[in-house]
Design a protein around this motif. Structure first.
Motif, PDB file in Angstrom:
ATOM      1  N   SER A   1       0.833  -1.195   0.000  1.00 54.61           N
ATOM      2  CA  SER A   1       0.000   0.000   0.000  1.00 54.61           C
ATOM      3  C   SER A   1       0.871   1.249   0.000  1.00 54.61           C
ATOM      4  O   SER A   1       2.093   1.179  -0.105  1.00 54.61           O
ATOM      5  CB  SER A   1      -0.921  -0.015   1.212  1.00 54.61           C
TER       6      SER A   1
ATOM      7  N   ASP B   1      -1.876   1.443  -8.635  1.00 54.87           N
ATOM      8  CA  ASP B   1      -2.576   2.524  -7.942  1.00 54.87           C
ATOM      9  C   ASP B   1      -1.735   3.796  -7.846  1.00 54.87           C
ATOM     10  O   ASP B   1      -2.273   4.906  -7.801  1.00 54.87           O
ATOM     11  CB  ASP B   1      -2.949   2.096  -6.521  1.00 54.87           C
TER      12      ASP B   1
ATOM     13  N   GLU C   1      -4.667  -3.662  -9.136  1.00 58.48           N
ATOM     14  CA  GLU C   1      -4.916  -2.471  -8.330  1.00 58.48           C
ATOM     15  C   GLU C   1      -5.299  -2.888  -6.913  1.00 58.48           C
ATOM     16  O   GLU C   1      -6.246  -3.625  -6.697  1.00 58.48           O
ATOM     17  CB  GLU C   1      -6.030  -1.625  -8.945  1.00 58.48           C
TER      18      GLU C   1
ATOM     19  N   ARG D   1      -6.433  -0.985  -4.498  1.00 60.84           N
ATOM     20  CA  ARG D   1      -7.648  -0.344  -3.986  1.00 60.84           C
ATOM     21  C   ARG D   1      -8.886  -1.173  -4.324  1.00 60.84           C
ATOM     22  O   ARG D   1      -9.804  -1.288  -3.522  1.00 60.84           O
ATOM     23  CB  ARG D   1      -7.788   1.067  -4.544  1.00 60.84           C
ATOM     24  N   THR D   2      -8.890  -1.764  -5.511  1.00 61.47           N
ATOM     25  CA  THR D   2     -10.016  -2.615  -5.894  1.00 61.47           C
ATOM     26  C   THR D   2     -10.121  -3.828  -4.983  1.00 61.47           C
ATOM     27  O   THR D   2     -11.208  -4.214  -4.547  1.00 61.47           O
ATOM     28  CB  THR D   2      -9.866  -3.068  -7.352  1.00 61.47           C
TER      29      THR D   2
ATOM     30  N   THR E   1      -8.921  -4.050  -1.910  1.00 63.96           N
ATOM     31  CA  THR E   1      -9.240  -3.612  -0.560  1.00 63.96           C
ATOM     32  C   THR E   1     -10.718  -3.301  -0.414  1.00 63.96           C
ATOM     33  O   THR E   1     -11.337  -3.587   0.616  1.00 63.96           O
ATOM     34  CB  THR E   1      -8.412  -2.359  -0.200  1.00 63.96           C
ATOM     35  N   ALA E   2     -11.304  -2.718  -1.460  1.00 64.94           N
ATOM     36  CA  ALA E   2     -12.703  -2.315  -1.394  1.00 64.94           C
ATOM     37  C   ALA E   2     -13.658  -3.503  -1.448  1.00 64.94           C
ATOM     38  O   ALA E   2     -14.801  -3.408  -1.025  1.00 64.94           O
ATOM     39  CB  ALA E   2     -13.030  -1.350  -2.531  1.00 64.94           C
TER      40      ALA E   2
ATOM     41  N   SER F   1      -5.199   3.139   3.701  1.00 61.82           N
ATOM     42  CA  SER F   1      -5.600   2.302   2.571  1.00 61.82           C
ATOM     43  C   SER F   1      -6.068   0.915   3.005  1.00 61.82           C
ATOM     44  O   SER F   1      -5.966  -0.041   2.246  1.00 61.82           O
ATOM     45  CB  SER F   1      -4.434   2.164   1.584  1.00 61.82           C
TER      46      SER F   1
ATOM     47  N   TRP G   1      -9.155   4.842   1.476  1.00 62.41           N
ATOM     48  CA  TRP G   1      -9.683   3.790   0.608  1.00 62.41           C
ATOM     49  C   TRP G   1     -10.959   3.187   1.194  1.00 62.41           C
ATOM     50  O   TRP G   1     -11.736   2.557   0.482  1.00 62.41           O
ATOM     51  CB  TRP G   1      -8.630   2.707   0.404  1.00 62.41           C
TER      52      TRP G   1
END
Length: 402
Positions: free
Chosen positions: A10, A38, A56, A58-59, A61-62, A249, A277
């Motif tokens: 991250s 990212d 990525e 962030r994808t 993690t989300a 993040s 994030w």
């Protein structure tokens, strides 16, 4: 000289490498970064070349796992490890072309040392927290999804090494055989090598075994000269110092934004919420709450009353550098260590394990706002080193020339 700086992590893992790259460039050398996609736009905006590696973050993690999701089977885990290691070999080998040295950060950098062996160039592993590296004085960082455990540290480190080898050994050695390299029996030891760098502040997070081969450089801090936004500046000027809340993040527990606002109001403070994030955004913020995106922490943190955060190495160090009390709400990996250090140094409060609530955050924040903690935090700020990236850059130059 041209150095490849590589990580699969991250922002807390990437930003220190950017700090090192900046120092190397200032000394007249080139730095190439191999990082998750990212961060490509940000780094290229600083004039540094980037090779993206992996998906990525962030994808990932989300993405929230569905309730009662079935854990991956051993065969699925084996295939995931093989795919990750294959991607690493392909990407790092390409990025390291014409490089004179490879610096790898994060322990899942399985391929980087083998690439260095093929190219016949030096390799250095870097940790940003002491408990990433084995020592009888501390236990390993807990694996994702697992809480910290107590026990004999030697046994825990041996179990940790066995897990590394079981997860990545077959995939790593398949590629090494193809490249004409001998197999390795200890994957974790292979990744860490003999003289790893420890890029954490020696006062905030010291290495417990001086003379053991670990090279302490100090934290790699990237200077940030960006001004605060007019909206944020106006909010700060409109009253007493607010409390900053942010989880960086990582995925945040549901309802955390509301719990944060409740705690700030219960202690008589306004609140600044960093969306991060996790997209922290209360349903009904009110005029005493400001939500912000990514910000210059070096400019903001000295102007707030306290910093409530997840316990990432970068945020903990930035808060310590600002001399501001902290509340650390650890969720994974080394965050538990940083929470313990903040508590041990009496510059903040370690929030208990588990999902934070408005009540639990109020208790922790109330304690963190005590005058003696503020005094200790201000004193610690004067002891935090700012030259870690420069120290590391000079060390690497000597290593490459040896």
């Amino acid at each position: 000289m041209r150095v490849l700086l590589s990580t699969i992590g991250s922002r807390g893992d990437v930003q220190p490498l950017v700090a090192l790259a900046t120092e190397l460039r200032a000394l007249g050398h080139e730095a190439h970064l191999c990082v998750p996609p990212d961060f490509r736009g940000w780094i290229e905006g600083l004039g540094l070349p980037v090779t993206p590696i992996g998906p990525e973050l962030r994808t990932l993690t989300a993405a929230t796992p569905p309730p009662n999701a079935t854990p991956p089977s051993p065969e699925q885990l084996r295939r995931m490890a093989e795919a990750s290691v294959t991607a690493q070999f392909e990407t790092v080998m390409t990025a390291a072309k014409d490089c004179d040295l490879i610096v790898a950060a994060t322990a899942i950098q399985v391929a980087a040392r083998s690439v260095a062996e093929v190219l016949k160039i030096p390799y250095v592993f870097t940790a940003f927290c002491p408990i990433v590296l084995p020592s009888v004085h501390h236990s390993p960082a807990p694996a994702p999804g697992r809480p910290p455990v107590d026990g004999d540290n030697q046994v825990l480190w041996a179990e940790d090494a066995a897990r590394f080898t079981a997860s990545f050994g077959a995939a790593l050695n398949n590629h090494r055989t193809t490249l004409g390299l001998p197999p390795v029996s200890d994957v974790r030891g292979h990744i860490f090598a003999d003289h790893p760098l420890l890029a954490s502040d020696p006062t905030l997070a010291p290495w417990p075994e001086p003379g053991s081969g670990v090279v302490e450089t100090g934290a790699w801090i990237l200077p940030d000269h960006r001004p605060l936004s007019p909206e944020l500046s106006a909010f700060l000027d409109a009253g007493d110092p607010p409390v900053y809340f942010g989880f960086g993040s990582i995925r945040a527990p549901r309802g955390l934004a509301e719990a944060m606002v409740e705690a700030a109001r219960a202690t008589g403070r306004r609140a600044i919420l960093s969306r991060g994030w996790a997209d922290l955004l209360p349903t009904d913020p009110g005029p005493d709450v400001l939500s912000i995106d990514e910000v210059n922490q070096q400019a903001l943190f000295p102007r707030v009353a306290a910093i409530v955060h997840h316990g990432g190495a970068g945020t903990t160090t930035a808060a310590a550098l600002a001399g501001t009390p902290q509340v650390v709400v650890p969720q994974v990996y080394d965050q538990y260590y940083w929470a313990q250090q903040v508590q041990r140094l009496n510059v903040g409060i370690a929030h208990p394990s588990g999902v934070p609530t408005g009540e639990s955050l109020t208790v922790a924040l109330s304690e963190a706002l005590w005058p003696d903690i503020a005094s200790n935090a201000a004193e610690l700020a004067g002891q935090i080193r700012r030259d870690g990236a420069g120290t590391a850059a000079h060390h690497l130059l000597k290593l490459a020339r040896a």
